[in-house]
Enzyme design. Structure first.
Site, PDB file in Angstrom:
ATOM      1  N   GLU B  60       0.580  -1.355   0.118  1.00  0.00           N
ATOM      2  CA  GLU B  60       0.080   0.167   0.103  1.00  0.00           C
ATOM      3  C   GLU B  60       0.624   1.009  -0.149  1.00  0.00           C
ATOM      4  O   GLU B  60       0.692   2.481  -0.393  1.00  0.00           O
ATOM      5  CB  GLU B  60      -0.520   0.286   1.513  1.00  0.00           C
ATOM      6  CG  GLU B  60      -2.229  -1.197   1.285  1.00  0.00           C
ATOM      7  CD  GLU B  60      -1.679  -2.393   1.383  1.00  0.00           C
ATOM      8  OE1 GLU B  60      -0.325  -2.657   1.715  1.00  0.00           O
ATOM      9  OE2 GLU B  60      -2.809  -2.843   1.051  1.00  0.00           O
ATOM     10  N   HIS B 129     -10.679  -6.248   8.836  1.00  0.00           N
ATOM     11  CA  HIS B 129     -10.899  -5.879   8.049  1.00  0.00           C
ATOM     12  C   HIS B 129     -12.346  -5.196   7.432  1.00  0.00           C
ATOM     13  O   HIS B 129     -12.562  -5.040   6.313  1.00  0.00           O
ATOM     14  CB  HIS B 129     -11.363  -6.956   6.890  1.00  0.00           C
ATOM     15  CG  HIS B 129     -10.008  -8.034   6.304  1.00  0.00           C
ATOM     16  ND1 HIS B 129      -9.885  -8.957   7.258  1.00  0.00           N
ATOM     17  CD2 HIS B 129      -9.521  -8.037   5.295  1.00  0.00           C
ATOM     18  CE1 HIS B 129      -8.608  -9.250   6.748  1.00  0.00           C
ATOM     19  NE2 HIS B 129      -8.915  -9.620   5.147  1.00  0.00           N
TER      20      HIS B 129
END
Lengths: 81, 325, 381
Positions: B60, B129
């Site tokens: 990321e 998540h």
């Protein structure tokens, strides 16, 4: 006593009898009892007020002459001369 | 007016943006061959090719930094991060680079970057998540933070974000992707909150996935004689103070519904602004309905229990009334 | 807080006229409260020393709430509150009920819960100069909120609220028609003699001593019901309790709408001149909203007149828990047959609305006949 003084005294007396009415709305020839929902107790109180403030000794028979402002002032003017 | 899902609306926005401006490209983990982990970019690789629909390594920080560089270089990148939890790996890039470069360059360089990411719980994806950290991003000066909750916003906010000269983060709540509706042709702004339901008795302030629960709660309240106004924040940074505070000044009561945790939350910020500006208009303490302060649980019943739900919103709203309602 | 009528649920204390430590005697007026019928002066019914005031001015409390202590041990909490009546610090505002705790341990938390006022209510009250002390709130945890602040200031002024009065009339009249099986009678009588007598009497009197026909109606009605107890008293708890005394409720219309019928006590005993003076005082005070508590509760029968507006007959609704209402229409000239000759006479229609649980039409007819006979001899009234 002038007419204006009598009128002022009359309106003051009326205001004490029925403080919630607006004397500025007064139509001189309208019947006070109809215009302001006055009853015989109010008219009696008005008579007493006029007696106390102007010294007007209004006989019972003449009380009906107080039913409009015009007739009342006219009557009081003659009475008080 | 066509019937479509929130997912379709975001996909259509991507397609239209890619068609409208050749500087626009999409990159992120699994956006190409796999079609996006929430299938938003399904079919885009075939249509636009690998130059503009770019799969990235699982890094990321790397690909968000590449997006910043591309934006500085004149392109209009759209970076997709799978979930807000993973975005923390890119937080350094977002906060220390994207958000600061215009300021540190004295206005010489701006970063026209758009970062899309999924947020929120409800799909049993467990604690790594499922969090709602958009409130953290709303803390950072130099970026804009959007939370589309409707089909129109899901479609319209992407174009508006691309047109913005500064970094814009778009948070898409995972529970909204399958939500169907129609799209109108109205253009959307990325500056204002929206009154989704007008009311006079209390202001319910929310955004994203909680909007629909809040609207449902408003109907329950209506059946009990409480006329609630529902504000969809839409833009989490900068907050539209005028709409929020104007409504609260009118209703004299407010409850904030925020899927983030209560402590240090966006709900706390809004509550503080209400105190600062319209304290003398209030008839009741401001209420908050937030997610329980636990990592989001995996089991369905615990996950549901942790999140703001309609009965809790109704109860919080009613608590701001005494004997009058 | 005394109940000033079956329809009264709560009253607002406007002002205390006595202070703790004052010696009071039966009949003293100790406070003024605001009710749906205007500001009412509260009388006490025992002698002694006023030891504590339990309700602050501006506080609205339900009927039955103790508002003061007479001849009691001074309560520490109550004493503390009366010692600082003008305190504006909300955290030390007293609770409406004296807290019987050791005075050395004041419960600040308890006191504070009685004074919750929302920010909005505080601001509005400050802007309008309204004192919210002691007000009952409808907000969360009983807080006073913006909606509880009176829209215009006169919570402490004395006067009439016609909207509240209409509510009170609605409640009482609805209850009357729901509970009381009314029957109605009408009797048109010759009033010529009474009218002549009244004119002659008034001709000799100064305006302040003149009589109105209404005074004659009141006296005649009072004398008549004194002899027929089925029309004078209260119907409560499923039975009729006749009253020895006759306290006539005088229906007074309020300009702008509204009606109140305060009691003129012992109307059957008073001379016409005294009765007239009391009636004038009562009507004047009723129209200013300055009645006393006993005047709202003591009436044992109501007398109403709509004659001023030319209405010939009125069929009244009984004011519960009373059992009769006597109505007088307009005094009008009508042809009457007197000893075989048609003559123009002054007439009035007397009507009776009475409670059929207590009396029957036969008794009602006799009552109207009695009133007729009394009015034929006005000099004896």
């Amino acid at each position: 006593m002038t007419v204006d003084e009598i009128k002022a005294a009359f309106l003051e007396a009326l205001n004490r009898v029925a403080p919630e009415i607006d004397v500025n709305d007064l139509d001189p020839i309208e019947d006070l009892r109809d215009a302001f929902d006055l009853d015989s107790m109010d008219i009696l109180n008005l008579t007493i007020e006029l007696h106390d403030t102007l010294g007007a000794d209004i006989p019972e028979a003449d009380v009906r002459k107080l039913t409009t402002m015009a007739s009342a002032i006219d009557y009081l003017e003659k009475l008080l001369g | 007016m066509t019937e479509l899902s929130y997912r379709d609306a975001v996909r259509q926005a991507l397609i239209d943006a890619l068609n409208a401006d050749e500087r626009v490209f999409l990159m992120g983990e699994d956006v190409g061959s796999y079609g996006g982990c929430y299938a938003v970019s399904k079919g885009l690789l075939e249509e636009f090719g690998p130059e503009r629909i770019r799969d990235t390594p699982l890094s990321e920080s790397g690909f968000t930094g590449a997006g910043i560089g591309a934006a500085l270089g004149g392109l209009r990148p759209i970076v997709e991060i799978m979930t807000v939890n993973f975005s923390l790996l890119a937080l350094d890039q977002i906060m220390n680079n994207a958000a600061t470069i215009r300021h540190m360059s004295g206005g010489q360089f701006n970063v026209p970057l758009v970062i899309r990411m999924a947020t929120g719980a409800g799909r049993q994806l467990a604690a790594q998540h499922s969090h709602s950290l958009e409130g953290w991003y709303a803390h950072i000066p130099g970026i804009k933070v959007l939370a589309p909750a409707t089909i129109d916003d899901a479609y319209g906010m992407l174009g508006a974000a691309l047109a913005d000269p500064d970094p814009v983060l778009i948070f898409e709540n995972v529970m909204l992707y399958n939500r169907a509706g129609t799209r109108s042709d109205t253009t959307v702004d990325i500056t204002s909150a929206a009154v989704r339901r007008a009311g006079k008795d209390i202001t319910l302030i929310t955004y994203g996935g909680s909007l629909w629960k809040t609207l449902e709660a408003a109907e329950v309240l209506a059946s009990e004689g409480i006329d609630a106004e529902v504000i969809d924040l839409r833009v989490l940074r900068p907050l539209d103070d005028a709409t929020i505070l104007g409504s609260v000044a009118n209703t004299r009561r407010a409850v904030i519904i925020d899927e983030g945790w209560r402590s240090g939350s966006l709900a706390a910020e809004i509550s503080a602004r209400i105190m600062e500006s319209v304290f003398w208009e209030l008839d009741a303490p401001v209420g908050r309905v937030c997610t329980a302060e636990v990592p989001i649980p995996y089991p369905k019943h615990l996950e549901d229990a942790a999140l703001p739900q309609v009965p809790g919103i109704v109860a919080a709203a009613k608590a701001t009334f005494g004997t009058t309602k | 807080m005394p109940s000033l009528g079956a329809d009264m649920e709560a009253g607002t204390l406007v002002e205390w006229l006595k202070a703790p430590g004052d010696t009071i005697t039966r009949g003293d007026i100790i406070a003024v409260i605001e009710t749906q019928k205007g500001a009412i002066e509260i009388e006490v019914f025992e002698d002694g020393e006023l030891t504590a005031l339990l309700v602050e001015p501006g506080m609205k409390v339900p009927v039955g709430t103790p508002i003061a202590v007479i001849n009691g041990e001074p309560e520490p909490a109550a004493e503390a509150s009366s010692a600082a009546p003008s305190s504006t610090e909300p955290s030390v505002e007293p609770s409406p009920v004296p807290v019987s705790r050791a005075p050395s341990k004041p419960d600040v938390r308890l006191a504070r819960t009685q004074a919750r006022i929302s920010p909005a209510a505080r601001r509005i009250a400050a802007e309008q100069g309204i004192d919210l002390t002691g007000m009952t709130g409808t907000g969360p945890e009983g807080a006073v909120i913006s909606a509880d602040v009176p829209s215009h200031a006169p919570t402490h002024s004395r006067g009439l609220d016609l909207v509240e009065m209409r509510k009170a009339i609605a409640a009482a009249m609805a209850r009357s028609k729901r509970e009381i099986p009314h029957y109605y009678l009408s009797h048109t009588i010759d009033l010529t003699h009474a009218q002549i007598w009244l004119e002659q009497t008034n001709a000799e009197r100064r305006p302040a001593e003149r009589l109105l026909m209404g005074a004659l109606f009141l006296k005649a009605s009072a004398l008549a019901v004194a002899e027929r107890p089925g029309f004078n008293g209260f119907y409560t708890e499923d039975r009729f309790q006749p009253s020895d005394a006759v306290h006539t409720g005088v229906a007074v219309s309020i300009r702008g709408g509204g009606l109140v019928s305060p009691a003129l006590r012992d109307a059957n005993i008073l001379s016409l001149t005294d009765l007239m003076a009391k009636m004038r005082d009562l009507v004047n005070r009723a129209r200013k909203g300055q009645l006393r508590s006993s005047e709202l509760t003591d009436a044992t029968v109501t007398i109403s007149s709509l004659g001023e507006r030319g209405v010939e007959q009125l069929y009244g609704v009984i004011y519960p828990p009373q059992v009769a209402l006597i109505g007088f229409g307009a005094v009008i000239q009508k042809p009457m047959v007197i000893e075989g000759t048609v003559l123009p006479r002054s007439t009035v229609a007397i009507t009776l609305a009475a409670d059929h649980r207590v009396s029957d039409g036969q008794a009602g007819a006799r009552l109207l006949n009695d009133i007729n006979k009394l009015l034929q001899r006005p000099e004896t009234l």
